[in-house]
Design a protein around this motif. Structure first.
Motif, short mmCIF file in Angstrom:
data_model
loop_
_atom_site.label_atom_id
_atom_site.label_comp_id
_atom_site.label_asym_id
_atom_site.label_seq_id
_atom_site.Cartn_x
_atom_site.Cartn_y
_atom_site.Cartn_z
N UNK A 186 0.83 -1.21 0.00
CA UNK A 186 0.00 0.00 0.00
C UNK A 186 0.86 1.25 0.00
N UNK A 187 1.84 1.31 0.87
CA UNK A 187 2.68 2.51 0.99
C UNK A 187 3.44 2.80 -0.29
N UNK A 188 3.95 1.76 -0.95
CA UNK A 188 4.67 1.95 -2.21
C UNK A 188 3.75 2.47 -3.31
N UNK A 189 2.60 1.83 -3.47
CA UNK A 189 1.66 2.26 -4.50
C UNK A 189 1.07 3.63 -4.19
N UNK A 190 0.79 3.90 -2.94
CA UNK A 190 0.25 5.21 -2.54
C UNK A 190 1.23 6.32 -2.93
N UNK A 191 2.48 6.13 -2.58
CA UNK A 191 3.50 7.14 -2.87
C UNK A 191 3.71 7.35 -4.37
N UNK A 231 -2.37 11.78 -3.57
CA UNK A 231 -3.32 12.76 -3.08
C UNK A 231 -4.77 12.30 -3.18
N UNK A 232 -4.97 11.00 -3.29
CA UNK A 232 -6.34 10.49 -3.37
C UNK A 232 -6.39 9.13 -2.67
N UNK A 233 -7.56 8.52 -2.69
CA UNK A 233 -7.69 7.18 -2.13
C UNK A 233 -7.48 6.16 -3.24
N UNK A 234 -7.28 4.92 -2.86
CA UNK A 234 -7.10 3.86 -3.85
C UNK A 234 -8.32 3.77 -4.76
N UNK A 235 -9.52 3.97 -4.21
CA UNK A 235 -10.74 3.88 -5.02
C UNK A 235 -10.82 4.98 -6.09
N UNK A 236 -10.09 6.08 -5.89
CA UNK A 236 -10.09 7.18 -6.85
C UNK A 236 -8.84 7.18 -7.74
N UNK A 237 -7.99 6.18 -7.59
CA UNK A 237 -6.73 6.13 -8.33
C UNK A 237 -6.97 5.96 -9.82
N UNK A 238 -6.02 6.45 -10.60
CA UNK A 238 -6.10 6.38 -12.06
C UNK A 238 -4.82 5.75 -12.62
N UNK A 239 -4.92 5.30 -13.85
CA UNK A 239 -3.74 4.80 -14.55
C UNK A 239 -2.91 6.00 -14.99
#
Length: 156
Positions: A34-39, A44-52
Protein backbone atom coordinates in the motif's frame (compact mmCIF):
# COMPACT_ATOMS: atom_id res chain seq x y z
CA UNK A 1 -16.40 -19.40 -13.03
CA UNK A 2 -16.45 -22.53 -15.18
CA UNK A 3 -17.44 -22.60 -18.79
CA UNK A 4 -19.66 -25.40 -20.10
CA UNK A 5 -16.74 -27.80 -20.57
CA UNK A 6 -15.32 -27.62 -17.05
CA UNK A 7 -12.57 -25.08 -17.75
CA UNK A 8 -12.04 -22.20 -15.38
CA UNK A 9 -12.57 -18.72 -16.78
CA UNK A 10 -9.09 -17.43 -15.95
CA UNK A 11 -9.93 -13.77 -16.60
CA UNK A 12 -12.72 -13.80 -14.00
CA UNK A 13 -10.57 -15.75 -11.58
CA UNK A 14 -7.70 -13.25 -11.98
CA UNK A 15 -10.05 -10.29 -11.53
CA UNK A 16 -11.40 -11.86 -8.35
CA UNK A 17 -7.87 -12.30 -6.96
CA UNK A 18 -6.91 -8.75 -7.97
CA UNK A 19 -10.07 -7.41 -6.34
CA UNK A 20 -9.08 -9.27 -3.17
CA UNK A 21 -5.68 -7.54 -3.23
CA UNK A 22 -7.38 -4.20 -3.89
CA UNK A 23 -9.71 -4.79 -0.94
CA UNK A 24 -6.68 -5.44 1.25
CA UNK A 25 -5.22 -2.12 0.11
CA UNK A 26 -8.46 -0.36 1.03
CA UNK A 27 -8.65 -2.02 4.44
CA UNK A 28 -5.00 -2.09 5.53
CA UNK A 29 -3.05 1.08 4.94
CA UNK A 30 -0.03 -0.21 6.87
CA UNK A 31 1.23 -2.72 4.32
CA UNK A 32 4.42 -2.10 2.37
CA UNK A 33 2.52 -2.71 -0.88
CA UNK A 34 0.00 0.00 0.00
CA UNK A 35 2.68 2.51 0.99
CA UNK A 36 4.67 1.95 -2.21
CA UNK A 37 1.66 2.26 -4.50
CA UNK A 38 0.25 5.21 -2.54
CA UNK A 39 3.50 7.14 -2.87
CA UNK A 40 3.88 6.37 -6.58
CA UNK A 41 0.36 6.25 -8.04
CA UNK A 42 -2.21 7.95 -5.80
CA UNK A 43 -0.44 10.29 -3.34
CA UNK A 44 -3.32 12.76 -3.08
CA UNK A 45 -6.34 10.49 -3.37
CA UNK A 46 -7.69 7.18 -2.13
CA UNK A 47 -7.10 3.86 -3.85
CA UNK A 48 -10.74 3.88 -5.02
CA UNK A 49 -10.09 7.18 -6.85
CA UNK A 50 -6.73 6.13 -8.33
CA UNK A 51 -6.10 6.38 -12.06
CA UNK A 52 -3.74 4.80 -14.55
CA UNK A 53 -0.71 6.94 -15.34
CA UNK A 54 1.86 6.93 -18.09
CA UNK A 55 4.63 4.45 -17.47
CA UNK A 56 2.80 2.67 -14.66
CA UNK A 57 3.73 -0.90 -13.87
CA UNK A 58 1.96 -4.01 -15.10
CA UNK A 59 1.02 -4.85 -11.51
CA UNK A 60 -0.57 -1.42 -11.01
CA UNK A 61 -2.53 -1.68 -14.28
CA UNK A 62 -3.68 -5.13 -13.18
CA UNK A 63 -4.92 -3.82 -9.81
CA UNK A 64 -6.73 -0.99 -11.57
CA UNK A 65 -8.56 -3.55 -13.74
CA UNK A 66 -10.28 -4.76 -10.55
CA UNK A 67 -11.32 -1.27 -9.37
CA UNK A 68 -14.74 -1.34 -11.08
CA UNK A 69 -15.58 -4.45 -9.05
CA UNK A 70 -14.53 -2.76 -5.81
CA UNK A 71 -16.29 0.51 -6.64
CA UNK A 72 -19.55 -1.28 -7.34
CA UNK A 73 -19.60 -3.11 -4.02
CA UNK A 74 -18.24 -0.81 -1.32
CA UNK A 75 -20.06 1.46 1.10
CA UNK A 76 -18.54 3.85 3.65
CA UNK A 77 -19.31 3.28 7.31
CA UNK A 78 -19.75 6.69 8.94
CA UNK A 79 -17.40 7.42 11.83
CA UNK A 80 -16.52 11.10 12.17
CA UNK A 81 -17.61 11.77 8.56
CA UNK A 82 -14.49 13.69 7.53
CA UNK A 83 -13.40 11.25 4.79
CA UNK A 84 -16.79 10.97 3.09
CA UNK A 85 -18.15 13.25 0.37
CA UNK A 86 -21.90 13.85 0.80
CA UNK A 87 -22.62 13.71 -2.93
CA UNK A 88 -19.64 11.81 -4.32
CA UNK A 89 -19.43 8.73 -2.11
CA UNK A 90 -21.58 5.72 -1.29
CA UNK A 91 -22.35 6.07 2.41
CA UNK A 92 -26.07 5.55 3.02
CA UNK A 93 -26.67 1.86 3.83
CA UNK A 94 -29.95 0.20 2.86
CA UNK A 95 -30.58 2.96 0.30
CA UNK A 96 -31.02 2.01 -3.38
CA UNK A 97 -27.63 3.27 -4.63
CA UNK A 98 -26.02 3.88 -1.23
CA UNK A 99 -25.77 7.52 -2.38
CA UNK A 100 -27.94 10.60 -2.11
CA UNK A 101 -30.79 9.93 -4.57
CA UNK A 102 -32.11 13.48 -4.96
CA UNK A 103 -29.15 15.89 -4.89
CA UNK A 104 -30.05 19.49 -4.22
CA UNK A 105 -28.14 22.14 -6.15
CA UNK A 106 -27.21 24.16 -3.06
CA UNK A 107 -25.04 21.33 -1.77
CA UNK A 108 -21.37 21.84 -2.54
CA UNK A 109 -19.74 18.87 -4.26
CA UNK A 110 -16.97 18.96 -1.67
CA UNK A 111 -19.26 18.92 1.38
CA UNK A 112 -18.15 16.28 3.88
CA UNK A 113 -20.54 14.14 5.92
CA UNK A 114 -18.85 15.54 9.05
CA UNK A 115 -20.70 18.82 8.37
CA UNK A 116 -23.96 16.97 9.04
CA UNK A 117 -22.82 15.67 12.45
CA UNK A 118 -22.76 17.57 15.74
CA UNK A 119 -19.16 16.79 16.73
CA UNK A 120 -19.71 17.46 20.44
CA UNK A 121 -22.84 15.36 20.89
CA UNK A 122 -22.08 12.76 18.17
CA UNK A 123 -25.60 13.01 16.73
CA UNK A 124 -26.96 13.98 13.34
CA UNK A 125 -27.84 17.64 12.83
CA UNK A 126 -31.42 16.67 12.00
CA UNK A 127 -32.63 20.18 11.30
CA UNK A 128 -29.81 20.85 8.86
CA UNK A 129 -30.33 17.50 7.16
CA UNK A 130 -34.09 18.02 6.80
CA UNK A 131 -33.49 21.47 5.27
CA UNK A 132 -30.78 20.30 2.82
CA UNK A 133 -32.16 16.99 1.55
CA UNK A 134 -35.25 15.48 0.00
CA UNK A 135 -37.31 13.69 2.68
CA UNK A 136 -36.38 10.21 1.41
CA UNK A 137 -32.65 10.97 1.64
CA UNK A 138 -32.99 12.82 4.95
CA UNK A 139 -34.84 9.91 6.55
CA UNK A 140 -32.21 7.43 5.36
CA UNK A 141 -29.34 9.61 6.62
CA UNK A 142 -30.80 10.17 10.10
CA UNK A 143 -31.32 6.41 10.49
CA UNK A 144 -27.57 5.76 10.20
CA UNK A 145 -26.31 5.00 13.71
CA UNK A 146 -23.39 7.10 14.92
CA UNK A 147 -20.77 5.97 17.39
CA UNK A 148 -20.60 7.75 20.74
CA UNK A 149 -16.82 7.65 20.36
CA UNK A 150 -14.86 9.59 17.76
CA UNK A 151 -13.86 6.95 15.24
CA UNK A 152 -12.53 7.30 11.70
CA UNK A 153 -14.69 6.46 8.71
CA UNK A 154 -14.17 3.01 7.23
CA UNK A 155 -15.13 1.14 4.11
CA UNK A 156 -17.21 -1.99 4.30
Amino acid sequence: MEDGMGFWNLRNFNLAMLAKQGWRMIQGNDSLLYKCFKGRYFPRSSFLDAKESLGCSYVWRSLLAALPILRSGYCWRVGNGSSISVLGDKWIPNHPTNKVLHPINELADEMAVSELIDSKLHVWRSGTIMSLFHKEDADAITKIPLSRRVVPDSIS
